[in-house]
Scaffold this active site. Structure first.
Site, PDB file in Angstrom:
ATOM      1  N   CYS A 128      56.919 -41.934  56.010  1.00  0.00           N
ATOM      2  CA  CYS A 128      56.834 -42.983  54.980  1.00  0.00           C
ATOM      3  C   CYS A 128      55.585 -42.786  54.124  1.00  0.00           C
ATOM      4  O   CYS A 128      55.620 -42.967  52.896  1.00  0.00           O
ATOM      5  CB  CYS A 128      56.793 -44.355  55.630  1.00  0.00           C
ATOM      6  SG  CYS A 128      58.257 -44.780  56.594  1.00  0.00           S
ATOM      7  N   ASP A 158      13.170 -37.735  56.077  1.00  0.00           N
ATOM      8  CA  ASP A 158      12.070 -37.990  55.156  1.00  0.00           C
ATOM      9  C   ASP A 158      11.015 -38.784  55.928  1.00  0.00           C
ATOM     10  O   ASP A 158      11.347 -39.529  56.849  1.00  0.00           O
ATOM     11  CB  ASP A 158      12.575 -38.791  53.959  1.00  0.00           C
ATOM     12  CG  ASP A 158      11.450 -39.225  53.044  1.00  0.00           C
ATOM     13  OD1 ASP A 158      10.672 -38.361  52.626  1.00  0.00           O
ATOM     14  OD2 ASP A 158      11.345 -40.446  52.795  1.00  0.00           O
ATOM     15  N   ASP A 168      15.435 -42.667  52.200  1.00  0.00           N
ATOM     16  CA  ASP A 168      15.581 -44.020  51.657  1.00  0.00           C
ATOM     17  C   ASP A 168      15.236 -44.133  50.187  1.00  0.00           C
ATOM     18  O   ASP A 168      15.483 -45.165  49.581  1.00  0.00           O
ATOM     19  CB  ASP A 168      14.713 -45.004  52.442  1.00  0.00           C
ATOM     20  CG  ASP A 168      13.225 -44.773  52.207  1.00  0.00           C
ATOM     21  OD1 ASP A 168      12.838 -43.620  51.933  1.00  0.00           O
ATOM     22  OD2 ASP A 168      12.457 -45.746  52.286  1.00  0.00           O
TER      23      ASP A 168
END
Length: 735
Positions: free
Chosen positions: A17, A418, A624
């Site tokens: 389907c 970082d 970030d």
């Protein structure tokens, strides 16, 4: 301009389907891509802007034989009670039970030949076949019109064959003879398939509980504060800049900041943070969090789709809507699965007839092949696990942007962090200022003036120190920020520069007696910046500044946890090597083993990630800031800290809402467990068909047992995926 639409789709039953709906959607002019998810019963369609496109897409779905649903209809179907849709199953069980009675009697009394009269069996089986089973005929007919096959077509052909054979045996039996008919096969198979689909739908609703829990965090009204007092307004009417009152125990309606009051706020359903967070004036507030015992007045900063809660819901929905790479292979297999099964069933019938078996026996074995081969489990194996994995991740503050990130993360063997804001708190403080002429305060004021337009954490530390000492700032002309190096401009007519040691060396600054002081600061783990004045063709250093930052709580534990999982941690920093290595040792990194990459300019972080990849590693990058975005995009898996910038979160495949580095290992562990569930589900789905089809063809499975096995396979796949809901962040470390 491209845009996307999520469209709910009803009446899908198997992977075939999915393929048919995708083909129908892609045929609509203007559609760029279409991805259909069987587990969530949704389609994600990307198309060129067209005012009538949604109507065209809905028409295409309906013409393909399926039911298009609006977002509200799809959500309403998820909010149904646990027993919703059970009535057809109950009717099927009531009508089929008497047909199975002779079988049970024969089990306890092998010599018994008692059977229900054929007319009574006909009366019991026919409503099941053509009323309760009407959905299989409708969907099967649409599949035939589309020149494809699906589960419904297999069930319709198989049960119709068993029912028709029984009618023929009954009508052609000699007067007074009790013919052996097979009405129980057709009726019980349909009932078992309906039971399996009902259990599957119920399990799906459990798997999507995470999305519904997040959506339930949206309060309906807000208390708008006006000059004449408070009035209640719908949250949809709240505007940025409005002032709202949040009473004790209420949910915060939208994002903003505290203007008045103090309280403790429960953000656990948003970030996974188990403890309430203290809030006071100027503190940020996130919509959906629960206020504690204090009354707060807040100023609205984001509404609607721009709130953190809306972004979280969007990320989780995106992850559950997009297919994992392995699912594309499964879809290709499913596209040819049904036609192959029809061929095998026909071959089974002809082979047994050729070997001399009666028509009814040969036909029943072909029917068993058709029934047991339904590809439901195959279509559910991957999306069910992805849905459960992303849902439980959201509960613990781990937002997975797409299924590909979830599937790739389990291969990660190097995690690059970082430093600032990721492994450290990200709020460095100015700890020491030394000036050539001994007037440290004077040069601190100059430095603060020069840094007045910078958002860098070190610049903020300089301004904060100057403010604490009550120093007056001067006007700066020709102010210019040099990314990754520092700032320059004219302060009171003097051409000044302030920045990193590397920049000072590039400018050939005469550092004079400050060199020794700077080296001693670096040896103590401080980050060092110089302030220099341009004189003629050169520069002369005026002051040196030492900054210190603190490791985040849990940073050392996060590094240790990665090591326990045999994943190599690496820190990438723009700091001088001495300061970077000193911080690295505090959190358990080993500079001597190459785990510290220092003095890396922001634009070079992505190159460092690529170098690690060229060494044969699968790399996750954790950052970030805006300058981390290229590295996050370059990594095999980008992981953004939730308190960081939107740019970083957009570039990353995974976002950690709490900004806790310990969640990195948790995210990788959840990925491993989810992929394990996907592999388990695919193995059992394939193994089930590989073993079941030959057994049915050889006559070892009758249609009733085949129907039971087929229904059980789908439910077992969904149930196995739901075991992921027992996962907890921080549990089973080191395993």
């Amino acid at each position: 301009m491209e845009t996307s639409l999520d469209l709910g789709i009803g009446d899908m039953t198997c992977a075939s389907c999915v393929a048919r709906v995708e083909r129908a959607l892609k045929k609509v002019p203007g559609v760029q891509s279409a991805s259909v998810n069987l587990a969530t019963e949704t389609a994600r369609i990307t198309y060129t802007a067209d005012a009538d496109m949604e109507a065209k897409l809905r028409r295409a779905v309906r013409d393909a034989g399926y039911l298009p649903r609006t977002q509200a209809e799809a959500e309403a179907s998820q909010d149904l009670s646990p027993w919703a849709g059970f009535l057809p199953v109950a009717l099927g069980l009531v009508l089929s039970a008497p047909l199975l009675l002779p079988m049970f009697i024969g089990f306890f009394s092998p010599h018994s030949t008692w059977m229900l009269p054929a007319p009574l069996q006909f009366l019991l089986a026919t409503p099941v076949q053509f009323v309760l089973g009407a959905r299989f005929y409708r969907a099967g007919w649409h599949a035939v019109l589309a020149r494809s096959g699906n589960m419904d077509l297999l069930v319709a052909i198989g049960t119709t064959a068993a029912w028709s054979l029984s009618v023929w045996l009954w009508l052609t039996a000699a007067p007074g003879e009790m013919p052996h008919v097979y009405f129980e096969a057709s009726a019980v198979v349909i009932t078992l398939v309906l039971l399996g689909k009902w259990l599957e739908a119920r399990t799906k609703r459990q798997a999507t509980a995470a999305i519904r829990a997040l959506q339930a965090l949206r309060p309906a009204t807000a208390h708008l504060l006006r000059r004449d007092g408070e009035i209640d307004v719908p949250v949809a009417e709240v505007l940025v800049g409005d002032q709202l009152v949040v009473r004790p125990g209420e949910r915060i309606p939208v994002d903003g900041r505290v203007l008045e009051g103090r309280s403790q706020v429960d953000e656990s359903l948003l970030t996974g943070e188990p403890l309430p967070v203290a809030k006071e004036p100027e503190a940020p507030l996130t919509g959906g969090a629960v206020n504690g015992e204090g009354r707060l007045v807040m100023q609205v900063q984001a509404v609607g789709a721009e709130t953190a809660l809306a972004r979280i819901i969007r990320l989780v929905e995106d992850a559950q809507a997009v297919k994992a790479p392995v699912q594309r292979l499964v879809d290709q297999v499913s596209a040819v699965f049904v036609p192959v099964v029809l061929v095998i069933a026909l071959a089974t019938l002809l082979a047994w007839l050729a070997l001399g078996l009666p028509m009814e026996t040969a036909l029943l074995r072909a029917v068993a092949v058709l029934v047991i081969a339904c590809p439901c489990a195959l279509g559910l194996a991957t999306p069910a696990a992805i849905m459960a994995g992303t849902g439980v991740a959201a509960k613990y503050g781990i937002l997975i942007k797409d299924a590909e990130a979830l599937e790739t993360a389990h291969q990660v063997d190097v995690v690059a962090f970082d430093k600032t804001g990721t492994l450290t708190i990200g709020r460095p403080q100015l700890t020491r200022t030394e000036a050539v002429d001994g007037d440290a305060a004077r040069w601190l004021a100059v430095a603060a003036s020069l840094q007045s337009g910078s958002e860098h954490p070190l610049a903020e530390a300089v301004r904060s120190a100057a403010k604490q000492q009550g120093l007056a700032l001067a006007t700066v002309a020709n102010l210019q920020a040099v990314p990754g190096r520092g700032s320059q401009g004219d302060v009171d007519g003097r051409a000044m520069v302030m920045g990193s040691v590397r920049w000072m060396e590039a400018l050939a600054v005469d550092l004079g007696p400050l060199v020794g002081l700077a080296r001693s600061m670096q040896a103590e783990g401080a980050t060092v910046s110089y302030l220099a004045e341009r004189q003629g063709a050169g520069h002369l250093a005026r002051a040196v500044f030492a900054f210190s930052d603190e490791p985040k709580p849990g940073a050392a534990e996060a590094i240790a946890e990665l090591r326990r999982r045999h994943i190599r941690p690496v820190m990438i920093s723009g700091d001088n090597r001495g300061a970077a290595e000193a911080m690295a040792r505090r959190i358990g990194l080993k500079p001597e083993e190459g785990e510290v990459l220092a003095e890396v300019l922001p634009g070079d972080k992505a190159d460092q990630v690529r170098r690690l990849q060229q060494g044969g590693h699968t790399v996750a990058m954790v950052g970030d800031g805006v300058n981390d975005a290229p590295a996050l995009a370059a990594a095999n898996v980008g992981i953004a800290m939730g308190q960081g910038t939107d740019v970083a979160m957009q570039a990353a495949g995974i976002t950690l809402m709490r900004g806790d580095p310990r969640l990195v290992a948790a995210a990788l562990d959840l990925s491993r467990r989810t992929v394990h569930k996907i592999r388990q589900n695919l193995f059992w789905a394939f193994a089930y068909n590989v073993a079941g089809i030959p057994l049915a063809a050889l006559g070892y499975l009758n249609p009733v047992l085949a129907g039971a096995a087929m229904a059980l396979s789908s439910v077992s796949v969904m149930g196995n995926a739901l075991l992921l809901k027992r996962w907890g962040a921080g549990e089973n470390r080191g395993r």
